[in-house]
Enzyme design. Structure first.
Site, PDB file in Angstrom:
ATOM      1  N   CYS A  71       0.771 -12.062  -3.713  1.00  0.00           N
ATOM      2  CA  CYS A  71       1.571 -11.463  -2.910  1.00  0.00           C
ATOM      3  C   CYS A  71       1.736 -12.413  -1.818  1.00  0.00           C
ATOM      4  O   CYS A  71       3.148 -12.617  -1.386  1.00  0.00           O
ATOM      5  CB  CYS A  71       0.862 -10.186  -2.227  1.00  0.00           C
ATOM      6  SG  CYS A  71      -0.638 -10.410  -1.198  1.00  0.00           S
ATOM      7  N   HIS A 124      -2.662  -7.218   1.953  1.00  0.00           N
ATOM      8  CA  HIS A 124      -1.500  -7.321   1.112  1.00  0.00           C
ATOM      9  C   HIS A 124      -0.300  -7.712   2.272  1.00  0.00           C
ATOM     10  O   HIS A 124      -0.345  -7.127   3.132  1.00  0.00           O
ATOM     11  CB  HIS A 124      -1.415  -6.386   0.418  1.00  0.00           C
ATOM     12  CG  HIS A 124      -0.103  -6.307  -0.857  1.00  0.00           C
ATOM     13  ND1 HIS A 124      -0.104  -7.077  -1.819  1.00  0.00           N
ATOM     14  CD2 HIS A 124       1.054  -5.436  -0.968  1.00  0.00           C
ATOM     15  CE1 HIS A 124       0.884  -6.765  -2.402  1.00  0.00           C
ATOM     16  NE2 HIS A 124       1.519  -6.043  -1.959  1.00  0.00           N
ATOM     17  N   HIS A 136       7.608  -7.504  -3.432  1.00  0.00           N
ATOM     18  CA  HIS A 136       6.405  -7.910  -3.599  1.00  0.00           C
ATOM     19  C   HIS A 136       5.779  -8.299  -4.830  1.00  0.00           C
ATOM     20  O   HIS A 136       6.472  -7.788  -5.806  1.00  0.00           O
ATOM     21  CB  HIS A 136       5.381  -7.053  -2.659  1.00  0.00           C
ATOM     22  CG  HIS A 136       5.052  -5.582  -3.535  1.00  0.00           C
ATOM     23  ND1 HIS A 136       3.833  -5.162  -3.471  1.00  0.00           N
ATOM     24  CD2 HIS A 136       5.727  -4.903  -4.227  1.00  0.00           C
ATOM     25  CE1 HIS A 136       3.706  -4.128  -4.331  1.00  0.00           C
ATOM     26  NE2 HIS A 136       5.089  -3.826  -4.402  1.00  0.00           N
TER      27      HIS A 136
END
Length: 159
Positions: A71, A124, A136
């Site tokens: 990520c 994240h 993402h």
């Protein structure tokens, strides 16, 4: 076709990145002090475009491109290609951004998912694409994709 509808159709064909680029060129001349905001919009649009171009790239923990990403590796790579350096981890990226309210979020802002009240709870990150969606690199076995934000436990940061 009426003029507003014609303009709307034209803008949808041009795309958001072109509109942001046009604004970056035009707005600074019209509004004193707007150059910095226009530059940030152009940077964000470029990074968003880079992230979108990586659609389908596989997730790999610790990878920062150009063909595999985790990520924070995707956000780091996208902004580096746009001309701005970010720290490596999602939590460090959160600490390096200007924090913005959800009501002020814009396409190209970073979206930080968290599980608590401190920056160390960031787990994240993705790039806001507008319309409640992010680009993402989600998890092992998945690929870079556009996805709806699935929780309210998010913070926003502007690079």
């Amino acid at each position: 076709m009426t003029a507003p509808l014609a303009l709307s159709a034209r803008l949808s064909r041009i795309g958001a990145a072109s509109v942001l680029t046009a604004a970056a060129v035009t707005v600074p001349a019209l509004l004193p002090g707007a150059a910095q905001q226009a530059g940030a919009a152009t940077l964000a649009a470029k990074a968003l475009g880079v992230a979108a171009s990586k659609q389908g790239s596989p997730y790999q923990w610790g990878a920062a491109g150009p063909n595999r990403f985790d990520c924070s590796g995707l956000t780091l790579y996208s902004f580096r290609q746009a001309g701005r350096k970010l720290p490596r981890t999602a939590a460090a990226q959160y600490g390096s951004t200007t924090h913005v309210a959800a009501s002020a979020r814009r396409a190209g802002d970073l979206v930080f998912f968290h599980s608590g009240s401190s920056s160390s709870s960031v787990y994240h990150v993705g790039i806001y694409a507008g319309g409640g969606e992010i680009w993402h690199a989600p998890k092992t076995g998945a690929r870079v994709r556009l996805e709806r934000i699935w929780t309210r436990s998010v913070w926003y940061g502007r690079v």
